[in-house]
Design an enzyme around this catalytic site. Structure first.
Site, short mmCIF file in Angstrom:
data_model
loop_
_atom_site.label_atom_id
_atom_site.label_comp_id
_atom_site.label_asym_id
_atom_site.label_seq_id
_atom_site.Cartn_x
_atom_site.Cartn_y
_atom_site.Cartn_z
N THR A 23 -27.54 -15.36 -20.52
CA THR A 23 -26.39 -15.52 -19.64
C THR A 23 -26.82 -15.74 -18.04
O THR A 23 -28.04 -15.39 -17.65
CB THR A 23 -25.35 -14.05 -19.55
OG1 THR A 23 -24.21 -14.52 -18.85
CG2 THR A 23 -26.23 -12.87 -18.94
N CYS A 29 -22.80 -8.47 -11.19
CA CYS A 29 -22.48 -8.19 -12.56
C CYS A 29 -23.76 -7.55 -13.11
O CYS A 29 -24.90 -7.71 -12.64
CB CYS A 29 -22.14 -9.56 -13.41
SG CYS A 29 -20.50 -10.20 -12.67
N HIS A 46 -21.89 -9.99 -20.50
CA HIS A 46 -21.95 -9.98 -18.96
C HIS A 46 -20.65 -9.26 -18.44
O HIS A 46 -19.58 -9.69 -18.16
CB HIS A 46 -21.69 -11.34 -18.77
CG HIS A 46 -21.90 -12.12 -17.24
ND1 HIS A 46 -22.70 -12.96 -17.11
CD2 HIS A 46 -21.52 -11.76 -16.29
CE1 HIS A 46 -22.64 -13.36 -15.75
NE2 HIS A 46 -21.87 -12.23 -15.09
#
Lengths: 161, 210
Positions: A23, A29, A46
């Site tokens: 990701t 995040c 994620h």
């Protein structure tokens, strides 16, 4: 052939060997990587926000730590993963901006990390490595064969966890 | 719940006009700072998925120099002044001297932050004048990092409602021919702000359902 499976923001996916799963651009995040070396299965979420309670009508379970992690575990188990062998690595949860004087939502990176840890603890999944906090973004890639998590940054180089 | 999948053409036009007026003022400020003409493209108003937003500035992992500020008041949301790294360096050379070296050091970054502050300030004060709404920008912050990591901050509020964000993207460039300085102003109003914006501009709820 090895494929690299890409997980979008607020999404989660499961990969099997020899594929890798990645990701891109984690800021506040958190990338939650869970893998089972015995079955060579890996999952990556994620996570964008700590709790589904923050949702205002949104139904994306992959977005929130408290719904994404249970869902990721469930998906990995249904792909043949052995829950007892699961191990986790975390990356992200940076505080890129402070926005002094404005809302406390800006501690969101830290809160995301805490919420992810709480969930992993709930499911008795050990966190074997983490690269969290700081004020910079990260791209991560998990190898299903080795469980190695590569963490790439714009200015702090590459780390292997 | 604020659903913008049902924005009608008129509302999109209103948002484009907001971008046009705001970024037009910002471009004028930039022209003054650089003492050269600055051109604007017609702002693009688009509903984008979280991944698409970074694609607009070169991709999720592309390193950008961004000045970011939060907006408080009647309208809340985020504003970004975005330059690619090499364009930020060019801006620095234009502001200081053509020979400036050690580009993007702390001093240069704070100069970019101040430029971003002035430009976003012009944009938002034009918007406040137009709407009569109270629009208060925060102290700006600057970062050089992956586009997705920076822009994701603008999605935190929107993300509580859904998986798309409405971006008012205004692109500007100077007229120096080859290799112009170009950049983006992204305005990302929080979901609750749209009805206030439309109301202030006389676009009624009835229009919304058409």
């Amino acid at each position: 052939m090895t494929n690299v499976i890409k997980v979008s923001m607020a999404d989660l996916k499961v990969a099997c060997a020899p594929d890798r799963i990645m990701t891109v651009g984690l800021g506040s995040c958190v990338g939650v990587a869970i893998y089972d070396l015995s079955k060579q299965i890996a999952g990556l979420a994620h996570v964008m926000l700590p709790s589904k309670d923050l949702s205002r009508g949104d139904t994306n379970m992959a977005k929130y730590a408290d719904t994404a992690i249970p869902l990721l575990i469930e998906k990995m188990v249904s792909c043949g993963g052995n829950r007892r062998k699961f191990q986790a690595k975390l990356a992200g949860g940076a505080q890129m901006f402070s926005f002094q004087g404005s809302n406390p939502v800006m501690k969101i990176g830290e809160r995301n990390v805490e919420a992810c840890k709480l969930q992993l603890k709930r499911f008795n999944i050990p966190i074997v490595a983490e690269d969290t906090g700081g004020n910079y973004g990260r791209t991560i890639e998990l190898d299903t064969l080795t469980g190695v998590l590569m963490v790439r940054t714009a200015s702090k180089g590459i780390k292997k966890l | 719940m604020s659903t913008w999948d049902q924005l009608n053409n008129m509302q999109v036009d209103v948002l484009k006009e907001i971008g046009n007026i705001g970024a037009g003022h910002a471009a004028t400020s930039l022209a003054h700072l650089l003492q050269k003409p600055i051109q604007m493209k017609v702002p693009d108003v688009r509903l984008v998925s979280f991944d698409e937003i970074a694609e607009r500035v070169g991709g999720a992992e592309h390193v950008i120099v961004a000045t970011v500020l939060t907006i408080q008041g009647d309208v809340t949301g985020y504003m970004f002044f975005i330059l690619h790294q090499e364009k930020a360096e060019k801006l620095i050379r234009n502001l200081f001297s053509p020979e400036a070296s050690d580009l993007l050091n702390d001093l240069h970054l704070s100069a970019i932050q101040e430029v971003g502050n002035i430009l976003c300030g012009s944009y938002l004060s034009a918007l406040a004048d137009l709407t009569g709404l109270n629009i208060q920008p925060s102290v700006p912050e600057v970062a050089i990092d992956m586009a997705a990591a920076i822009l994701s901050y603008g999605l935190l509020e929107v993300g509580k409602v859904g998986n798309d964000a409405l971006v008012i993207d205004a692109c500007f460039y100077d007229q120096s021919g080859q290799d112009p300085i170009e950049g983006h102003f992204f305005l990302l109003p929080d979901p609750d702000s749209f009805s206030r914006l439309f109301q202030a501009l006389g676009v009624t709820e009835h229009d919304k359902r058409d």
